[in-house]
Design a protein around this motif. Structure first.
Motif, mmCIF file in Angstrom:
data_model
loop_
_atom_site.group_PDB
_atom_site.id
_atom_site.type_symbol
_atom_site.label_atom_id
_atom_site.label_comp_id
_atom_site.label_asym_id
_atom_site.label_seq_id
_atom_site.Cartn_x
_atom_site.Cartn_y
_atom_site.Cartn_z
ATOM 1 N N ARG A 230 38.581 51.755 62.573
ATOM 2 C CA ARG A 230 39.990 51.777 62.968
ATOM 3 C C ARG A 230 40.519 50.336 63.000
ATOM 4 O O ARG A 230 40.036 49.512 63.786
ATOM 5 N N CYS A 231 41.478 50.050 62.133
ATOM 6 C CA CYS A 231 41.987 48.694 62.052
ATOM 7 C C CYS A 231 43.356 48.697 61.383
ATOM 8 O O CYS A 231 43.906 49.754 61.065
ATOM 9 N N HIS A 232 43.878 47.503 61.174
ATOM 10 C CA HIS A 232 45.221 47.338 60.639
ATOM 11 C C HIS A 232 45.157 46.407 59.424
ATOM 12 O O HIS A 232 45.328 45.196 59.547
ATOM 13 N N PRO A 233 44.910 46.942 58.215
ATOM 14 C CA PRO A 233 44.856 46.084 57.022
ATOM 15 C C PRO A 233 46.259 45.790 56.495
ATOM 16 O O PRO A 233 47.169 46.612 56.630
ATOM 17 N N MET A 234 46.436 44.616 55.914
ATOM 18 C CA MET A 234 47.745 44.272 55.354
ATOM 19 C C MET A 234 47.597 43.170 54.312
ATOM 20 O O MET A 234 46.647 42.379 54.349
ATOM 21 N N TYR A 235 48.543 43.167 53.378
ATOM 22 C CA TYR A 235 48.651 42.080 52.407
ATOM 23 C C TYR A 235 49.761 41.155 52.873
ATOM 24 O O TYR A 235 50.784 41.616 53.416
ATOM 25 N N CYS A 236 49.575 39.867 52.654
ATOM 26 C CA CYS A 236 50.542 38.909 53.174
ATOM 27 C C CYS A 236 50.619 37.684 52.269
ATOM 28 O O CYS A 236 49.848 37.551 51.300
ATOM 29 N N ARG A 237 51.563 36.806 52.613
ATOM 30 C CA ARG A 237 51.735 35.527 51.932
ATOM 31 C C ARG A 237 51.889 35.706 50.427
ATOM 32 O O ARG A 237 51.127 35.205 49.624
ATOM 33 N N ASN A 238 52.904 36.503 50.080
ATOM 34 C CA ASN A 238 53.237 36.748 48.675
ATOM 35 C C ASN A 238 52.079 37.387 47.919
ATOM 36 O O ASN A 238 51.784 37.050 46.765
ATOM 37 N N SER A 239 51.398 38.322 48.587
ATOM 38 C CA SER A 239 50.293 39.100 48.004
ATOM 39 C C SER A 239 49.107 38.243 47.607
ATOM 40 O O SER A 239 48.265 38.676 46.811
ATOM 41 N N THR A 240 48.988 37.026 48.154
ATOM 42 C CA THR A 240 47.841 36.180 47.835
ATOM 43 C C THR A 240 46.704 36.337 48.826
ATOM 44 O O THR A 240 45.601 35.867 48.578
ATOM 45 N N ARG A 241 46.961 36.989 49.965
ATOM 46 C CA ARG A 241 45.934 37.194 50.986
ATOM 47 C C ARG A 241 45.916 38.658 51.407
ATOM 48 O O ARG A 241 46.921 39.356 51.339
ATOM 49 N N MET A 242 44.736 39.079 51.824
ATOM 50 C CA MET A 242 44.590 40.385 52.459
ATOM 51 C C MET A 242 43.911 40.138 53.794
ATOM 52 O O MET A 242 42.849 39.518 53.852
ATOM 53 N N GLN A 243 44.547 40.597 54.883
ATOM 54 C CA GLN A 243 44.002 40.366 56.223
ATOM 55 C C GLN A 243 43.837 41.686 56.948
ATOM 56 O O GLN A 243 44.671 42.586 56.822
ATOM 57 N N VAL A 244 42.754 41.803 57.705
ATOM 58 C CA VAL A 244 42.479 42.998 58.497
ATOM 59 C C VAL A 244 42.369 42.561 59.948
ATOM 60 O O VAL A 244 41.555 41.700 60.293
ATOM 61 N N VAL A 245 43.223 43.135 60.793
ATOM 62 C CA VAL A 245 43.253 42.788 62.214
ATOM 63 C C VAL A 245 42.968 44.049 63.027
ATOM 64 O O VAL A 245 43.006 45.167 62.496
ATOM 65 N N PRO A 246 42.685 43.909 64.321
ATOM 66 C CA PRO A 246 42.404 45.107 65.141
ATOM 67 C C PRO A 246 43.557 46.101 65.154
ATOM 68 O O PRO A 246 44.706 45.749 64.880
ATOM 69 N N GLU B 277 68.195 37.022 50.300
ATOM 70 C CA GLU B 277 67.983 36.001 49.266
ATOM 71 C C GLU B 277 67.149 34.827 49.775
ATOM 72 O O GLU B 277 67.143 33.762 49.169
ATOM 73 N N VAL B 278 66.473 35.015 50.894
ATOM 74 C CA VAL B 278 65.622 33.957 51.429
ATOM 75 C C VAL B 278 64.184 34.140 50.960
ATOM 76 O O VAL B 278 63.549 33.209 50.478
ATOM 77 N N VAL B 279 63.666 35.352 51.100
ATOM 78 C CA VAL B 279 62.305 35.668 50.644
ATOM 79 C C VAL B 279 62.423 36.282 49.253
ATOM 80 O O VAL B 279 62.927 37.400 49.089
ATOM 81 N N THR B 280 62.005 35.553 48.255
ATOM 82 C CA THR B 280 62.160 36.022 46.871
ATOM 83 C C THR B 280 61.155 37.105 46.514
ATOM 84 O O THR B 280 61.459 38.013 45.740
ATOM 85 N N LYS B 281 59.963 37.036 47.070
ATOM 86 C CA LYS B 281 58.942 38.036 46.752
ATOM 87 C C LYS B 281 58.043 38.248 47.956
ATOM 88 O O LYS B 281 57.547 37.302 48.550
ATOM 89 N N GLY B 282 57.849 39.507 48.304
ATOM 90 C CA GLY B 282 56.966 39.849 49.405
ATOM 91 C C GLY B 282 55.730 40.574 48.924
ATOM 92 O O GLY B 282 55.362 40.495 47.747
ATOM 93 N N SER B 283 55.111 41.312 49.823
ATOM 94 C CA SER B 283 53.876 42.030 49.503
ATOM 95 C C SER B 283 54.035 43.534 49.615
ATOM 96 O O SER B 283 53.047 44.264 49.540
ATOM 97 N N GLU B 284 55.263 44.028 49.796
ATOM 98 C CA GLU B 284 55.483 45.441 50.109
ATOM 99 C C GLU B 284 55.093 46.385 48.975
ATOM 100 O O GLU B 284 54.882 47.571 49.205
ATOM 101 N N ALA B 285 55.012 45.865 47.755
ATOM 102 C CA ALA B 285 54.604 46.723 46.638
ATOM 103 C C ALA B 285 53.184 47.239 46.814
ATOM 104 O O ALA B 285 52.804 48.251 46.223
ATOM 105 N N LEU B 286 52.397 46.554 47.649
ATOM 106 C CA LEU B 286 51.010 46.964 47.882
ATOM 107 C C LEU B 286 50.856 47.806 49.138
ATOM 108 O O LEU B 286 49.745 48.030 49.607
#
Length: 1069
Positions: A959-975, A1018-1027
């Motif tokens: 049981r955890c909280h996985p996520m992609y971040c920093r313009n899809s360059t990192r994958m982090q898993v937190v509690p 128009e501040v964040v040009t690309k995020g990680s939401e596609a993943l």
């Protein structure tokens, strides 16, 4: 058409015979009685009803309306093609279903194999053998599901010294304590009655001080004004059984929390975007009530909820968030489950998965149920069948793996963070206060004639109004009454019951049929499914000429239901529940309490109520005697699809008086098993076995009393704003005064010892442990006095990163502009605090702020590592300026966190065998910490989406909280309990969250809620939401029309940002 001549012939027969043949859909008439074979009946039964009859019926009506022979022939051909197409579609769906089930079985086996291997690594050779035997043991269905139940201490009267605060949540429908409008719509049904009665019953149990039932406040003119009342008292007790004063806030209450549009009554499918608004409102109430209860019975210390219990998926989602914010145990009752409903709808073949999701928001519901399983420590079901056949469909629960993990936990063996919630069967209770049990006597036969006026000319006695309403339909009301009580829902199978009654002449001659189908004013104003059932009922009554034999009153009150049961019992009648599937069957318990034998579906809960091994009634034509000594044993079970079996069972009970009396006595004898006191006693016993948790900021240091006095707040329950600031995430260590702000600043030695003890608990990341050796901490005041001066908090969450995942230069300028914008409002500037929330570790965050020439002390809080760590500049700071994470927050999020086991599994999932030479991901040591496993994403095309990754982790019990971040360059898993949204959960009264137009995959969670959100486009040009996920659920998570969400264009001046914040500050729900 040459190959379809036989179909053509049957179609011609249908056209010649008239519309009635098709309208009946599947008339179960025994053709042998007619003496000849009817091709029309055969076609309708064997072909038409095997596919979607709705479209077929529409086409057929057009054929009937056509008189031109040529056009008629063309329509017949089209109809045949439609039949062929629908039949092929159904077979295709059946094949896809088999493929899905086979794939799921294969995945389960792989998961169990992986889990067994991982769990066996730390065992000795002998223990490894035990693990294998556990798995084999788990596959044996004869093993008791809860083998350690006998070791639990049964809840009893000696618990009365406890002062428990219990929270129940049931969001949808119309909930009130009196005159419940059950059957008003599909959302206001048995669940409403269940949660209200459970609240009342729990409040009467020894040791329970207060029960709050949370639901939605509805101020719509469409519904009664009572649903808009913020609080409704269900029960209260000023004194306990010994005559002692128990406090003014004791008892059970309905607490209505406003969320969503205030002037609209919304069905449950439309409530999803507003769930986080509810959570924030409920949290404010809990914090206030905990303080009030603390003053009454807690010796001045807050009395936190003993348990938070969610009912249904929407309330389960809410309970999971509240449980995570408060760190208290969660219990879940599903009532009905989304995956099971999806499977049933797909099998019908009438709608695609996309259509089902559009209508029922089924994917959002399933995700909520999966999240509930992640957090819940206990799942309460009504039947064993619900555990094995319904919860077994979910990624987050595996019966076999649950047994292995429970066996290891009993032996004290490490489970490496793997967890499965415990499932327990606790049948719903019933209020027997309105039930008068009468002894069986022969003179009961003449009781009803005596009451309503018999043949001797005696005057009738006063009778309940509902009796008159029912009997006015019946030519001879003295005949035994067959009673069915349910909504006019197609799943309740009322039409099959009516056909069984209409086509069985002996049953018609011997009994009457009463259908209590909710309340209605005008059928034309009812929803499609309910209206269709009622229209069909009226047509069948006319077809079989059942006037004088069937009663179907338009209205009844909830208080009339006991009288309806009594009327049926006085006529020596029978209660029937013919539903296609019945999750439990509370009406069966009610009927038994009033002395009514029953006939019920063999699918679902009635099997457990009767404890019987069923066989296929429709094939063997057998009626099944039901029960053992531990069940009601008061009736018969039948196949709901077999109307002949239904008729036979009803006829048997009505005609065989000895059997009727035996069933009546058995029901009364065993009914105590389903009383509310029995239910609550079992409930509290099971909850007590959970691992009790409480908010981690509650400490027992010597400075508690002093700091509690210093930090005392206004006693008014209306002071939600001040309470929310007091309990903000920036102040978790100060709720009960773990650090005395006055004494600490003055340098008193005893409080300095407190500081050292708290700081000694800090759990530092292994990677930085050497750097921190020998560092001395500054003697700084507590963070609490600073936050007391804050009237609002501005949280910056701008995920502006380049292709390497490094912060873009424009982010620094935007932060500076926001600082200037806030300071332009001179009235609020000195009372406004700042926080920054980012996926970067604290070291990179500090480097970024330094490069941007921003002082870290500009911020009251830093939320780093995607919510895995929280820092307070000026607090927990070393002499060289190095920051340390809040130890209370670290302890709070450690729930269900297994670092090593998770790290190993993530690596396997991200880099499958055969791809080790070109791995998809590699570990990011710099970004990792004790509560965050971080990876570089090397090949984005191979990266699994968050929903797929979470599914595979859940299946393994992680049981955890996985996520992609920093313009899809990192994958982090937190509690599980850690996220940027949850880190802010406790400060929502006057909080502004500034985000970009997109961001990391946790972006959706940051927008919704009771706080105010400013989106900078128009501040964040690309995020990680596609993943994030395969199915887009954005509209079911983020409200599209919330007044608390505003937006401005990027590149705006500080003045424009200031004006936007001022306008947003005036917004309200």
């Amino acid at each position: 058409m040459a190959g379809n001549e036989w179909i053509n012939g049957y179609l011609e027969a249908i056209l010649d015979s008239g519309a009635a043949a098709i309208e009946e859909q599947k008339p179960m008439v025994d053709l042998r009685e007619r003496g000849h074979f009817n091709p029309t009946k055969y076609f309708v039964e064997e072909v038409v009803t095997g596919v979607d009859e709705t479209d077929l019926h529409r086409t057929w009506i057009k054929v009937v309306a056509t008189r031109n022979a040529r056009e008629r022939s063309s329509r017949l051909e089209n109809m045949c093609w439609r039949i062929w197409h629908l039949t092929r579609k159904k077979k295709q769906l059946e094949w896809e279903e088999l493929q899905r089930l086979a794939k799921r079985r294969w995945e389960r086996e792989i998961v169990r194999k992986d889990a067994t291997e991982d769990l066996a690594e730390d065992l000795s050779e002998g223990e490894k053998g035990d693990t294998v035997s556990e798995l084999i043991h788990a596959e044996t269905p004869r093993v008791s599901f809860h083998s350690n139940a006998s070791s639990l201490e049964l809840w009893s009267d000696d618990k009365k010294e406890k002062k428990l605060y219990i929270i129940l949540i049931s969001l949808h429908g119309l909930v009130r304590g009196e005159n419940m409008e059950l059957g008003r719509d599909s959302d206001t049904g048995g669940q409403v009655k269940y949660v209200v009665e459970l609240s009342r019953a729990l409040a009467k149990m020894p040791g329970v001080y207060r029960v709050d039932l949370f639901t939605r406040q509805v101020l719509s003119p469409e519904v009664d004004w009572s649903y808009g009342e913020p609080t409704e008292m269900l029960t209260t007790a000023s004194e306990d059984a010994d005559g002692n004063d128990v406090g003014e806030s004791s008892g059970a209450y309905i607490i209505r929390i406003p969320f969503g549009p205030r002037d609209k009554y919304l069905h449950k499918e439309l409530l999803w975007p507003y769930i986080q608004e509810f959570v924030d409102g409920a949290l404010a109430h809990i914090l206030n009530m905990s303080k009030v209860l603390g003053e009454q019975v807690g010796g001045g210390q807050p009395v936190w909820p003993y348990v938070i219990h969610g009912h249904y998926a929407d309330a389960g989602d809410s309970a999971a968030l509240l449980s995570g914010a408060l760190n208290v145990p969660m219990v879940l009752t599903g009532h009905s489950l989304g995956r099971n409903k999806l499977e049933q709808l797909l099998k019908q073949g009438r709608q695609s998965k996309e259509d089902i999701n559009s209508m029922y928001k089924i994917m959002r519901r399933i995700e909520a149920e999966e999240l509930s399983l992640d957090v819940a420590e206990l799942v309460i079901t009504s039947t064993q069948q619900e555990i094995e056949e319904q919860w077994g469909l979910y990624d987050g629960f595996d019966v076999k793996l649950e047994k292995i993990l429970r066996a290891r936990a009993r032996r004290g063996v490490n489970c490496h963070g793997r967890y499965m919630p415990r499932m327990v069967v606790i049948p719903p209770g019933m209020d027997f206060s309105s039930v008068v049990v009468q002894e069986d006597a022969s003179e009961v036969d003449g009781e009803l004639p005596t009451v309503i006026g018999g043949t001797d000319g005696s005057s009738p006695k006063a009778i309940p109004t509902i009796w008159s309403e029912v009997m006015r339909f019946l030519t001879n009301p003295h005949k035994p009454m067959i009673l069915a009580l349910s909504r006019p829902d197609p799943k309740k199978n009322i039409t099959t019951l009516l056909k069984a009654f209409g086509e069985c002449r002996p049953l018609r001659e011997l009994a009457n049929l009463t259908l209590i189908m909710g309340n209605r004013d005008d059928i034309d104003e009812m929803t499609g499914g309910n209206a269709s059932v009622l229209i069909t009922v009226l047509k069948l009554i006319d077809k079989y000429d059942l006037y004088g034999l069937v009663a179907y009153p338009k209205h009844h009150k909830q208080t009339d239901v006991p009288d309806i049961y009594r009327l049926a019992a006085k006529t020596k009648g029978v209660f029937i529940n013919p539903a296609l599937v019945e999750p439990f069957g509370l009406t069966l318990i009610e009927a038994a309490a009033h002395g009514l034998p029953m006939v019920a579906t063999k699918n679902g809960g009635p099997v457990d109520i009767q404890r019987v091994r069923t066989i296929n009634v429709s094939v063997n034509r057998k009626i099944l005697p039901a029960g053992t000594s531990q069940a009601l044993n008061n009736g018969l079970l039948v196949d709901p699809h077999d109307q002949q079996a239904i008729a036979d069972a009803l006829l048997k009970l009505v005609s065989e008086k000895n059997l009727w009396h035996d069933c009546r006595r058995n029901g009364w004898k065993n009914i105590h098993l389903y009383s509310w006191p029995e239910h609550c006693r079992t409930y509290l016993t099971k909850v007590a076995a959970c691992r009790m948790r409480h908010p981690q900021w509650k400490t027992d240091t010597p400075g508690d009393e002093v700091s509690a006095e210093v930090s005392s707040l206004n006693d008014s329950l209306k002071d939600v704003h001040d309470m929310s600031l007091r309990l903000s995430v920036d102040d978790k260590a100060s709720l009960t005064g773990s650090l005395d702000p006055v004494a600490s600043s003055s340098g008193e030695p005893d409080v300095q010892d407190q500081v050292k003890r708290v700081l000694s608990k800090i759990k530092k990341p292994e990677t930085n442990s050497k750097e921190n050796e020998g560092v001395k901490l500054e003697n700084v005041p507590s963070k609490y006095p600073i936050l007391r001066r804050r009237h609002r908090l501005v949280v910056l969450i701008l995920d502006c990163y380049d292709s390497n995942g490094l912060p873009e230069k424009k982010m620094a300028q935007i932060i500076q502009d926001i600082f200037k914008a806030v300071r332009l409002d001179t009235q609020n500037a000195k009372f406004t605090g700042f926080a920054i929330s980012t996926a970067m570790p604290v070291s990179e965050t500090m480097e970024f702020l330094k490069s941007a020439k921003i002082q870290v002390n500009e911020f009251d809080a830093l939320i780093c590592g995607s919510g895995s760590e929280v820092y307070y500049p000026g607090t927990y700071t070393a002499e060289d300026g190095k920051l340390f994470a809040d130890p209370d927050y670290a302890s709070h999020i450690a729930f269900h966190w297994g670092y090593e086991g998770l790290k190993k599994t993530i690596w396997k999932l991200m880099n499958p065998e055969g791809e080790q030479k070109s791995p998809c991901a590699e570990e990011d040591v710099k970004s990792s910490n004790a509560h965050c496993v971080a990876y570089f994403v090397k090949e984005l095309s191979k990266a699994k989406k968050v929903d797929d990754l979470r599914q595979k982790l859940r299946m393994r019990g992680l049981r955890c909280h996985p996520m992609y971040c920093r313009n899809s360059t990192r994958m982090q898993v937190v509690p599980l309990l850690a996220s940027r949204a949850q880190a802010l959960r406790l400060n929502v009264a006057n909080m502004f969250v500034i985000v970009g137009e997109t961001g990391d995959t946790d972006y959706e969670e940051l927008i919704a809620g009771a706080h105010k959100t400013l989106i900078m486009k128009e501040v964040v040009t690309k995020g990680s939401e596609a993943l994030l996920r395969t199915t887009d659920l954005r509209n079911d998570i983020v409200p599209s029309d919330s007044p608390l969400i505003a937006s401005i264009k990027g590149g705006t001046t500080p003045e424009e940002i200031s004006e936007a914040l001022k306008a947003l500050s005036k917004a309200s729900l």
